[in-house]
Design a protein around this motif. Sequence first.
Motif, short mmCIF file in Angstrom:
data_model
loop_
_atom_site.label_atom_id
_atom_site.label_comp_id
_atom_site.label_asym_id
_atom_site.label_seq_id
_atom_site.Cartn_x
_atom_site.Cartn_y
_atom_site.Cartn_z
N SER A 159 0.67 -1.17 -0.02
CA SER A 159 -0.06 -0.07 -0.04
C SER A 159 0.75 1.20 -0.27
O SER A 159 0.42 2.51 -0.38
CB SER A 159 -0.97 0.09 1.23
N LYS A 160 2.07 1.06 0.26
CA LYS A 160 3.09 2.25 0.30
C LYS A 160 3.09 2.69 -1.02
O LYS A 160 3.79 1.76 -2.08
CB LYS A 160 4.26 2.01 1.09
N GLN A 161 3.05 3.91 -1.30
CA GLN A 161 3.13 4.37 -2.74
C GLN A 161 4.61 4.37 -2.97
O GLN A 161 5.09 4.18 -4.36
CB GLN A 161 2.53 5.81 -2.91
N GLU A 162 5.46 4.83 -2.02
CA GLU A 162 6.80 4.95 -2.35
C GLU A 162 7.68 4.09 -1.36
O GLU A 162 7.44 4.46 -0.16
CB GLU A 162 7.26 6.41 -2.44
N MET A 163 8.54 2.99 -1.93
CA MET A 163 9.35 2.38 -1.15
C MET A 163 10.85 2.20 -1.80
O MET A 163 11.06 2.33 -2.80
CB MET A 163 8.73 0.85 -1.25
N SER A 164 11.52 2.64 -0.49
CA SER A 164 13.03 2.60 -0.86
C SER A 164 13.38 1.29 -1.48
O SER A 164 12.83 0.35 -1.18
CB SER A 164 13.89 3.11 0.52
N GLU A 165 14.55 1.45 -2.15
CA GLU A 165 15.31 0.26 -2.46
C GLU A 165 15.58 -0.55 -1.55
O GLU A 165 15.80 -1.96 -1.72
CB GLU A 165 16.64 0.50 -3.40
N ASP A 166 15.98 -0.27 -0.15
CA ASP A 166 16.52 -1.29 0.77
C ASP A 166 15.16 -1.98 1.22
O ASP A 166 15.39 -3.06 1.64
CB ASP A 166 17.07 -0.32 2.00
N ILE A 167 13.87 -1.38 1.35
CA ILE A 167 12.94 -1.88 1.88
C ILE A 167 12.72 -3.15 0.81
O ILE A 167 12.15 -4.08 1.07
CB ILE A 167 11.66 -0.96 2.09
N LYS A 168 12.51 -2.75 -0.53
CA LYS A 168 12.41 -3.64 -1.70
C LYS A 168 13.21 -4.90 -1.35
O LYS A 168 13.02 -6.06 -1.51
CB LYS A 168 12.24 -3.24 -2.80
N LEU A 169 14.44 -4.41 -1.06
CA LEU A 169 15.66 -5.85 -1.13
C LEU A 169 15.06 -6.70 0.19
O LEU A 169 15.59 -7.48 -0.06
CB LEU A 169 16.91 -5.13 -0.98
N SER A 170 14.71 -5.89 1.21
CA SER A 170 14.61 -6.67 2.46
C SER A 170 13.47 -7.56 2.07
O SER A 170 13.39 -8.76 2.55
CB SER A 170 14.20 -5.58 3.67
N GLN A 171 12.26 -7.09 1.39
CA GLN A 171 11.28 -7.92 1.25
C GLN A 171 11.59 -9.13 0.38
O GLN A 171 11.09 -10.25 0.64
CB GLN A 171 10.04 -7.01 0.64
N MET A 172 12.34 -9.02 -0.69
CA MET A 172 12.85 -9.83 -1.51
C MET A 172 13.70 -10.98 -0.91
O MET A 172 13.62 -12.25 -1.13
CB MET A 172 13.64 -9.29 -2.67
N GLN A 173 14.47 -10.57 0.22
CA GLN A 173 15.48 -11.38 0.93
C GLN A 173 14.27 -12.23 1.82
O GLN A 173 14.66 -13.38 2.04
CB GLN A 173 16.45 -10.70 1.76
N LYS A 174 13.36 -11.65 2.44
CA LYS A 174 12.37 -12.57 3.29
C LYS A 174 11.59 -13.38 2.42
O LYS A 174 11.24 -14.70 2.81
CB LYS A 174 11.37 -11.41 3.95
N ALA A 175 11.44 -13.17 1.27
CA ALA A 175 10.47 -14.05 0.38
C ALA A 175 11.35 -15.21 -0.07
O ALA A 175 11.00 -16.16 -0.11
CB ALA A 175 10.07 -13.54 -0.75
N VAL A 176 12.95 -14.76 -0.24
CA VAL A 176 13.80 -15.92 -0.58
C VAL A 176 13.95 -16.88 0.48
O VAL A 176 14.05 -18.13 0.41
CB VAL A 176 14.98 -15.40 -0.96
N GLN A 177 13.96 -16.20 1.80
CA GLN A 177 14.14 -17.10 3.09
C GLN A 177 13.00 -18.27 3.13
O GLN A 177 13.28 -19.37 3.54
CB GLN A 177 14.27 -16.37 4.20
N VAL A 178 11.78 -17.64 2.99
CA VAL A 178 10.56 -18.56 2.90
C VAL A 178 10.58 -19.71 1.91
O VAL A 178 10.59 -20.68 2.31
CB VAL A 178 9.32 -17.81 2.41
#
Length: 665
Positions: free
Chosen positions: A347-366
């Motif tokens: 829902s956040k209109q603007e996400m920093s690159e660090d937040i996106k990378l953090s989300q990707m890393q969490k998904a990879v861990q899953v």
Amino acid sequence: MADVVQFRLERMVDELDDLERRGIFTRREISEIVKQRRKFEYRLKRRSPLKEDFLAYVDYETQVDALRRLRKKSLARRDTENDENGAATVTKTKKRSRKSISDFAGVVRIVQIYRLAVTRFKGDVELWFKYLEFSRQRKNGRMKKILAQVIRFHPKVPGVWIYAAAWEFDHNLNVTGARALMQNGLRVCPNSEDLWVEYLRMELTYLNKLKARKVALGEDEGTLVRDRRVSDQKHWISENKDLFMSLDEGMGNVDGSNVEYTEPEKKLDLFREQGLRVLQTIYSGAIEALPSSFILRQRFFEILDGTDLAQSENMREEMLSDMKRDFSKDPEYWDWLAKLEMTDSSSKQEMSEDIKLSQMQKAVQVYEEALKIVPSAMMFNRYAKFLMDIIDPQVGENKDLEPSSHIEHYIAHLLTVYEQAESIGCLTEDIACKYISLYLQLGRLNDARKLAEKLCSGKLSDSVQLWLLRASIEVRDVTRNSPYPSKADMLSLFELLRKILTKASISEAESLWLMALKLFANQKQYFEKVVDISLISVAKDGGGENGFSLPSAVINFVLQKDGIQHAREMYKRFLTLPRPGLALYRNCIELELNLAFVGDKDCLANARKLFDAALATYDQNTSLWQNYYSMETKLGTSETASGVYWRARKTLSDSAAFTDLTKPL
């Protein structure tokens, strides 16, 4: 039957007189209406009327009634514009706007048709819903009676209970009745996911309406619908309390507001608490009735995620814990959980690159955790697809492949995933093709070639798609340096193609055959060998009735390369085989007819022979007879055309299919 139809038509006299008297329809139009209604009435009174007969009658009456309403509005508008003509016009306008028998007769007739239809076709749920929709739109007061009937005849259809409850809830504003219908439906259909979900939606919607009423009266604030921006703001403030300094210990909370303004927020929100209890009750009943339905849990989670309930975070964790306990062996669960990590802050209109990378890393861990629990081909496939969704847009924009460091990391990680799938024996045909294609996208042609060769000689040696991909890589590798491959290269390509063409069926290796014909079209020695292989394959698998026809493809290549005479010799070779296929006959006939139309009589004779040979096998093919007859009418004589016509009428078992042909001369 005629007496009944006449009686029903006579009952329409008052309505038709009223339509003519009011100037809505002319006498000629009314005569046409009576003619059409008589036709429909006779269709309904026959021994076995079809459902389409009733629906066609309903469509016609609906169109007539719609035209009546449009013309009535048009007359009323015209009378209003002419109001200045005097009181007589006003009186006439009042008479026209007054309700009369013609305003109700159309709806009554359509209802009667629907009643006859559902009486005859009680088991047709779709017809019942058409009846319900018409009654709901026209508000003719029959909804309760119709709903009772359809529930009596179709209690095992969840959509019936949902429709009835929705009508009670939205139209009658009868929450008690809607709740009773839903609960009865759940007793009869406890295994319906839609019923459980819609029951929860209805209860939460009712609570939200009650809360909205309180808000309108000034006794409450907010709604049960979750506002992502507010929840994200509160979550950020709670995580960064140290950034705020209270100016007065007696006044402030974290954001510095006065205590008396925070007291309403600390009050117990009865609606949010009640919503949580409702969700917990329905959720527990649903998972007890459908313990193995992951889709149901997912839909409940989406509803919870979209509502603002008390202790929703605890309920969220409970749902996730239950799903992990019950579906930890299901790849679909892990794929959904990984994607949930990516959408938690969508829902956040603007996400920093660090937040996106953090989300990707969490998904990879899953996904990594999933591979330890469910090391299956499906799990590897979903993991690889997730990583490709991250990589592919970058690869598509940058043909030279100079991605950023994290994209390079995910590319290397994807290759590692493919290697892991290969090492534990979970490499399927689809995953293997994607594995090789990734090397091709990265521009590593030699690596792709070596991998394809290794996989084709291993467990996936029977995979046609893999052999096709390998052949295309070999062709690309051979023609990369020079447009004219050497004899040694051509020999190796031929041996590679021969190995798979003799193993796979024609339908599976369609693109491979076309590749071989195109590649060796100018190499006479190899082309003849490909033709010999094709003859063996057609003799084994047949030429194909529809779709791809290998003999036709070979003949077309020969025609373009060597001309019509060689093409004739080639199709004669194929026609001597046991099952050449109808597609081959059609292609050969078309080839001969193209020359016959320019005046070659020998081609016309050849076409006749081909038609006769085809009809010896496919004598019940109506389109083949029609094409034969059409050829004779255009190129032959009246005698030959008549001969074909009567042969077709005598041979075809369904002579009615031949009625569109012109009568013989």
